[in-house]
Design an enzyme around this catalytic site. Structure first.
Site, PDB file in Angstrom:
ATOM      1  N   ASP A   1       0.868  -1.164   0.000  1.00  0.00           N
ATOM      2  CA  ASP A   1       0.000   0.000   0.000  1.00  0.00           C
ATOM      3  C   ASP A   1       0.916   1.228   0.000  1.00  0.00           C
ATOM      4  O   ASP A   1       2.110   1.121   0.269  1.00  0.00           O
ATOM      5  CB  ASP A   1      -0.879  -0.024   1.253  1.00  0.00           C
TER       6      ASP A   1
ATOM      7  N   ASP B   1      -1.777  -0.853   5.957  1.00  0.00           N
ATOM      8  CA  ASP B   1      -1.993  -0.296   7.291  1.00  0.00           C
ATOM      9  C   ASP B   1      -3.423   0.090   7.581  1.00  0.00           C
ATOM     10  O   ASP B   1      -3.804   0.236   8.736  1.00  0.00           O
ATOM     11  CB  ASP B   1      -1.114   0.952   7.474  1.00  0.00           C
TER      12      ASP B   1
ATOM     13  N   ASP C   1      -7.189  -1.522   3.416  1.00  0.00           N
ATOM     14  CA  ASP C   1      -6.272  -2.605   3.029  1.00  0.00           C
ATOM     15  C   ASP C   1      -6.731  -3.966   3.535  1.00  0.00           C
ATOM     16  O   ASP C   1      -6.207  -5.000   3.101  1.00  0.00           O
ATOM     17  CB  ASP C   1      -4.870  -2.337   3.587  1.00  0.00           C
TER      18      ASP C   1
END
Length: 652
Positions: A315, A521, A525
């Site tokens: 990410d 995080d 996600d």
């Protein structure tokens, strides 16, 4: 249940330690025998019950065999060996159960991001407070400043900035005006919005995230350690041979006691104690070593699988970056007669009363430069534009490029120059903030999300380890994504992804033959973390849902530990292979001796327990810091496979 397992395993370990201490100091034999046997009961009843349940379902596993082997060891006087086996087996099982715990509550807690109530408007602007679960498409909501939005919908009128990082991962609030979509659970800024509901509570993006996480967690195949994959066949074979060694000679008229003793000897030397200990201690030792260096690996299965990862996907916001904007550059315009520090001091003073992320970045930059900030005499904030303040008679505006339209008179030339600079900054994937002093544009600030110091090094190390460059999956815009990717060395990027699309990209990589590790995080996600073969969350910045869904956590957000823990997993795998070779060779030798000749029971026990000690000590070598240091320096070759590289971004 799992806390109970841990509690009984801890009690069993304490009793074993007390028994060992009593035996060493020369206490009466009945005392340490009693302590050891109590250890059998407390530490062994849970695995024993599990084994009996499996037996009732016509399945034979190592749980029951371990307990039988421990009881047989005690029956021939080897009570210490049996107690040690019970303690190790019960403790490792409890640790595994706790580490892999997944609770439905952690997923359902995500729904608390959406408010329980919302303000629904009726004709004539009559307000009604209703539960968000009762909202239906077509309802009109009033979203006041600072409130969470109660449903997915579209803005009818109003102007405000909405923090939607929980859904898209964007580091800065997004300006929302008539016609723009909004998501349930996101936070409204300083303006008021009227939103028309487009989806019911069960169909919102937030609800879909919950459903995706639950579905991925439920459908992901249960993965087992290698030894667990073969334990059923091995257990059946061992019990079959043991019974044959006892019943066949006995049926042919053989003496009872020697026949039973030989069968017991086979049962003990062939029991997979050493094989189990060949696998579990190295992995648990590697978990402990990783934990000391800031990586929490939740199970031995995860530690075993980390070494087989062939594609890492990151990410962006909060993972490769800190998730907070900073001032990367300040461009003074030619018409500005003030120095850079003077302009920055005025801008930071104007932003000082604001809680906006841009304001915090500007104030932080001024503070780092040692500038002394004042207090504005007047202050106002306008959603989508910025702040206006009066400082010692000077009017200062700090905000989006939209404030350039207010420049007039002598500021027209500066407005044109400022617009040109803004275009350059936006082309670089950065955020432009304009400073206007007394209605004349004075400077343009370029804001960027700070890249973590270890990001580029981690990407390079992971490329060497896996044989391919990590991918970037982000909900942020394509310009910002590619700009960051270029800085850290990533060439495979998919941007503008909603949570479902991020999970879909992970599945595409898996379909191409990749074993995917996703590092993220945020709440957005979580579906991808659950869908990936393994997921790792950032500990400090990670949301509760991401931390629960992930298989491991980088506690201190140090990306440099990621390639190291993968290399440590491969190191543990090498130790496991060596241990299995040693244990299998010794077991095979003892079994052949017992089958072909007469293996004395004490010698069989000594050989079996000796192999257990050898593989146990070999595995515990991974507890030393040297194991982590070797993993940091390791140039482990990539695993050959047919893993694809190209992703097709999916926005839905």
């Amino acid at each position: 249940m799992r806390l109970r397992e841990a509690r009984w395993a801890l009690i069993g370990t304490l009793l074993f330690a007390l028994g060992g201490a009593a035996e060493v100091v020369g206490a009466p034999a009945w005392l340490w025998w009693a302590l050891y046997l109590t250890c059998y009961a407390t530490g062994g009843w849970e695995p024993g019950l599990t084994g009996l349940r499996a037996l009732r379902e016509k399945s034979l596993d190592v749980d029951l065999l371990m307990i039988v082997a421990a009881v047989l060891a005690a029956s021939i006087g080897q009570v210490l060996d049996g107690a040690l086996l019970v303690v190790i087996f019960a403790t490792s099982g409890a640790l595994e159960a706790i580490a892999t715990q997944r609770t439905a509550a952690s997923v359902q807690a995500l729904l608390t991001l959406a408010p329980e109530q919302a303000t629904r408007l009726h004709p004539g602007d009559i307000e009604e407070t209703v539960g968000t679960v009762k909202l239906v498409p077509g309802d009109v909501l009033l979203i006041r400043p600072g409130e969470r939005i109660g449903a997915d919908g579209r803005v009818l009128n109003g102007l405000s900035e909405v923090d939607q990082a929980s859904i898209t991962g964007e580091p800065l609030p997004v300006l929302k005006q008539a016609g723009d979509p909004v998501f349930a659970g996101t936070i409204n800024g300083t303006g008021a919005l009227r939103v028309q509901v487009e989806k019911s509570a069960g169909e919102s993006v937030l609800a879909r995230i919950v459903a995706l996480v639950e579905e991925a967690s439920a459908t992901k195949a249960k993965t087992q350690l290698f030894i667990e994959q073969v334990e059923q066949r091995y257990s059946i074979a061992m019990v079959t041979v043991t019974l044959a060694l006892f019943l066949v000679p006995l049926g042919l008229g053989g003496p009872f006691r020697p026949t039973l003793l030989r069968a017991m000897t086979f049962m003990i030397v062939a029991s997979p104690c050493a094989v189990v200990l060949a696998t579990m201690p190295p992995l648990l030792a590697a978990i402990a070593t990783a934990g000391r260096h800031g990586v929490l690996v939740k199970s031995a299965v995860v530690m075993e699988q980390l070494g087989g990862i062939t594609q890492v996907a990151f990410d962006k916001t909060g993972t490769l970056t800190d998730g907070a904007p900073r001032v990367a550059a300040i461009r003074l315009l030619e018409q500005c007669a003030l120095s850079l520090d003077q302009v920055l001091r005025l801008a930071a003073t104007a932003e000082r009363p604001s809680e906006h992320p841009v304001a915090r970045a500007v104030v932080a930059e001024a503070t780092e430069r040692g500038l002394k900030l004042g207090t504005p005499q007047e202050f106002s904030s306008t959603p989508g534009r910025g702040v206006t303040a009066t400082i010692a008679g000077t009017t200062v505006q700090v905000g989006s490029p939209a404030i350039l339209s207010a420049a007039s008179g002598t500021g027209l030339g500066a407005s044109s120059a400022a617009a040109e600079v803004v275009g350059i900054i936006h082309a670089q994937g950065r955020t432009a903030v304009v400073v206007v002093i007394d209605h004349v544009p004075a400077a343009v600030l370029a804001l960027v999300d700070r890249i973590r110091p270890q990001a580029a090094e981690a990407v390079a190390s992971l490329t060497r380890l896996t044989g391919r460059t990590p991918a970037l999956l982000t909900g942020d815009n394509a310009g910002a994504a590619w700009q960051l990717a270029a800085q850290v060395g990533i060439t495979n990027v998919a941007a503008d992804l909603l949570p479902a699309a991020k999970a879909a990209n992970v599945r595409d990589l898996q379909a191409a033959g990749c074993r995917v590790l996703l590092v993220g995080d945020g709440v957005n996600d979580a579906p991808a973390l659950a869908a990936a073969d393994l997921g790792i969350a950032m500990g400090r910045a990670g949301s509760d849902l991401a931390l629960e869904t992930a298989d491991a956590v980088i506690v201190r957000d140090d990306l440099a530990t990621l390639p190291t823990v993968i290399a440590l997993s491969r190191q543990a795998h090498r130790v496991v292979v060596a241990n299995l070779t040693i244990a299998s060779a010794i077991i095979a030798g003892l079994v052949m001796w017992d089958l072909a000749g007469h293996l004395p029971l004490p010698l069989g026990v000594a050989g079996h327990e000796g192999s257990t000690v050898i593989v146990g000590l070999n595995g515990l070598r991974l507890l030393r810091n040297g194991a982590w240091n070797r993993a940091q320096r390791a140039g482990w070759p990539a695993h050959p496979d047919r893993c694809g590289q190209t992703m097709q971004p999916k926005r839905g």
